[in-house]
Design a protein around this motif. Structure first.
Motif, PDB file in Angstrom:
ATOM      1  N   ALA A 118       0.869  -1.170   0.000  1.00 12.75           N
ATOM      2  CA  ALA A 118       0.000   0.000   0.000  1.00 12.75           C
ATOM      3  C   ALA A 118       0.910   1.225   0.000  1.00 12.75           C
ATOM      4  O   ALA A 118       2.015   1.187   0.562  1.00 12.75           O
ATOM      5  N   VAL A 119       0.466   2.285  -0.628  1.00 12.27           N
ATOM      6  CA  VAL A 119       1.284   3.498  -0.708  1.00 12.27           C
ATOM      7  C   VAL A 119       0.424   4.726  -0.426  1.00 12.27           C
ATOM      8  O   VAL A 119      -0.802   4.676  -0.545  1.00 12.27           O
ATOM      9  N   VAL A 120       1.097   5.802  -0.078  1.00 12.30           N
ATOM     10  CA  VAL A 120       0.449   7.109   0.045  1.00 12.30           C
ATOM     11  C   VAL A 120       1.272   8.129  -0.727  1.00 12.30           C
ATOM     12  O   VAL A 120       2.498   8.004  -0.832  1.00 12.30           O
ATOM     13  N   THR A 121       0.578   9.121  -1.263  1.00 10.20           N
ATOM     14  CA  THR A 121       1.269  10.211  -1.953  1.00 10.20           C
ATOM     15  C   THR A 121       1.896  11.108  -0.897  1.00 10.20           C
ATOM     16  O   THR A 121       1.189  11.623  -0.019  1.00 10.20           O
ATOM     17  N   ALA A 122       3.214  11.274  -0.964  1.00  7.80           N
ATOM     18  CA  ALA A 122       3.910  12.122   0.002  1.00  7.80           C
ATOM     19  C   ALA A 122       4.104  13.537  -0.530  1.00  7.80           C
ATOM     20  O   ALA A 122       4.035  14.504   0.227  1.00  7.80           O
ATOM     21  N   SER A 123       4.343  13.647  -1.836  1.00  2.10           N
ATOM     22  CA  SER A 123       4.490  14.978  -2.424  1.00  2.10           C
ATOM     23  C   SER A 123       4.287  14.912  -3.927  1.00  2.10           C
ATOM     24  O   SER A 123       4.482  13.877  -4.551  1.00  2.10           O
ATOM     25  N   SER A 124       3.889  16.041  -4.443  1.00  2.00           N
ATOM     26  CA  SER A 124       3.851  16.246  -5.882  1.00  2.00           C
ATOM     27  C   SER A 124       4.863  17.343  -6.124  1.00  2.00           C
ATOM     28  O   SER A 124       4.598  18.507  -5.835  1.00  2.00           O
ATOM     29  N   ASP A 125       6.031  16.949  -6.584  1.00  2.00           N
ATOM     30  CA  ASP A 125       7.149  17.894  -6.670  1.00  2.00           C
ATOM     31  C   ASP A 125       6.988  18.904  -7.779  1.00  2.00           C
ATOM     32  O   ASP A 125       7.363  20.047  -7.641  1.00  2.00           O
ATOM     33  N   SER A 126       6.480  18.439  -8.902  1.00  2.00           N
ATOM     34  CA  SER A 126       6.311  19.356 -10.014  1.00  2.00           C
ATOM     35  C   SER A 126       5.237  18.829 -10.940  1.00  2.00           C
ATOM     36  O   SER A 126       5.024  17.620 -11.048  1.00  2.00           O
ATOM     37  N   LEU A 127       4.580  19.759 -11.572  1.00  2.00           N
ATOM     38  CA  LEU A 127       3.639  19.438 -12.636  1.00  2.00           C
ATOM     39  C   LEU A 127       3.754  20.578 -13.622  1.00  2.00           C
ATOM     40  O   LEU A 127       3.399  21.714 -13.315  1.00  2.00           O
ATOM     41  N   ASP A 128       4.302  20.268 -14.761  1.00  2.00           N
ATOM     42  CA  ASP A 128       4.483  21.277 -15.797  1.00  2.00           C
ATOM     43  C   ASP A 128       3.544  20.979 -16.951  1.00  2.00           C
ATOM     44  O   ASP A 128       3.666  19.932 -17.601  1.00  2.00           O
ATOM     45  N   PHE A 129       2.604  21.900 -17.192  1.00  2.00           N
ATOM     46  CA  PHE A 129       1.698  21.781 -18.325  1.00  2.00           C
ATOM     47  C   PHE A 129       2.389  22.398 -19.539  1.00  2.00           C
ATOM     48  O   PHE A 129       2.812  23.553 -19.502  1.00  2.00           O
ATOM     49  N   LEU A 130       2.495  21.634 -20.601  1.00  2.00           N
ATOM     50  CA  LEU A 130       3.235  22.072 -21.777  1.00  2.00           C
ATOM     51  C   LEU A 130       2.334  22.377 -22.968  1.00  2.00           C
ATOM     52  O   LEU A 130       2.694  23.183 -23.822  1.00  2.00           O
ATOM     53  N   ALA A 131       1.197  21.713 -23.060  1.00  2.00           N
ATOM     54  CA  ALA A 131       0.251  21.927 -24.156  1.00  2.00           C
ATOM     55  C   ALA A 131      -1.117  21.445 -23.691  1.00  2.00           C
ATOM     56  O   ALA A 131      -1.209  20.559 -22.838  1.00  2.00           O
ATOM     57  N   PRO A 132      -2.189  22.001 -24.251  1.00  2.00           N
ATOM     58  CA  PRO A 132      -3.524  21.577 -23.834  1.00  2.00           C
ATOM     59  C   PRO A 132      -3.910  20.220 -24.432  1.00  2.00           C
ATOM     60  O   PRO A 132      -3.400  19.816 -25.470  1.00  2.00           O
ATOM     61  N   VAL A 133      -4.824  19.543 -23.745  1.00  2.00           N
ATOM     62  CA  VAL A 133      -5.462  18.342 -24.270  1.00  2.00           C
ATOM     63  C   VAL A 133      -6.890  18.766 -24.584  1.00  2.00           C
ATOM     64  O   VAL A 133      -7.600  19.264 -23.716  1.00  2.00           O
ATOM     65  N   ARG A 134      -7.296  18.549 -25.829  1.00  2.21           N
ATOM     66  CA  ARG A 134      -8.579  19.064 -26.295  1.00  2.21           C
ATOM     67  C   ARG A 134      -9.703  18.031 -26.204  1.00  2.21           C
ATOM     68  O   ARG A 134      -9.443  16.825 -26.186  1.00  2.21           O
TER      69      ARG A 134
END
Length: 160
Positions: free
Chosen positions: A52-68
């Protein structure tokens, strides 16, 4: 505990983007992408740790282009590196125009998960064995991201 190849954690999630997934620009909500990212990264980290796991951090999320609207969104995740009980997971997000076949890199993200034992306490995870050029590059740069996470956490603690 035996080391594990990164490929064993590799997970792919593909969805089609419907109107309920989109904003008034007819592109996918960023929060919906974040939901998909957390889901695919959870599976990858569980495959690596078999825990079992837990999310400890979301270090980065870079949006580069849209999804249509009407495009497919495909997310690929794998564990890049591990520490004692934590695992760094890289997620690559692509869109695909299902009529033309055109694909675009739309986002990238790094998350950290912690494996838990039967009592809900952090427990050891296998080390990662990178094999491909991409896996080796991400593995070699993971220590620096780990140190940056520790520094961020320490700085945050001084604020409270």
């Amino acid at each position: 505990m035996q080391d594990k190849p990164a490929r064993l954690s590799r997970t792919v999630l593909t969805e089609i983007i419907f109107p309920s997934d989109t904003n008034y620009h007819e592109t996918v909500f960023g929060g919906r992408v974040m939901h998909f990212i957390d889901k695919v990264a959870t599976i990858a980290s569980m495959r690596h740790s078999r825990r079992a796991v837990v999310t400890a951090s979301s270090d980065s999320l870079d949006f580069l282009a849209p999804v249509r609207l009407g495009e497919a969104i495909q997310l690929e995740a794998f564990v890049t590196w591990s520490h004692r009980s934590s695992m760094e997971v890289y997620v690559k997000v692509e869109s695909e125009n299902l009529f033309t076949g055109e694909k675009k890199l739309t986002a990238t993200s790094y998350l950290t998960f912690v494996a838990l034992d039967e009592k809900g306490q952090p427990c050891p995870v296998p080390a990662v064995l990178p094999e491909t050029d991409e896996e080796k590059r991400l593995f070699e740069t993971a220590q620096a991201r780990y140190e940056a996470r520790k520094l961020r956490k320490a700085e945050r603690q001084t604020l409270y």
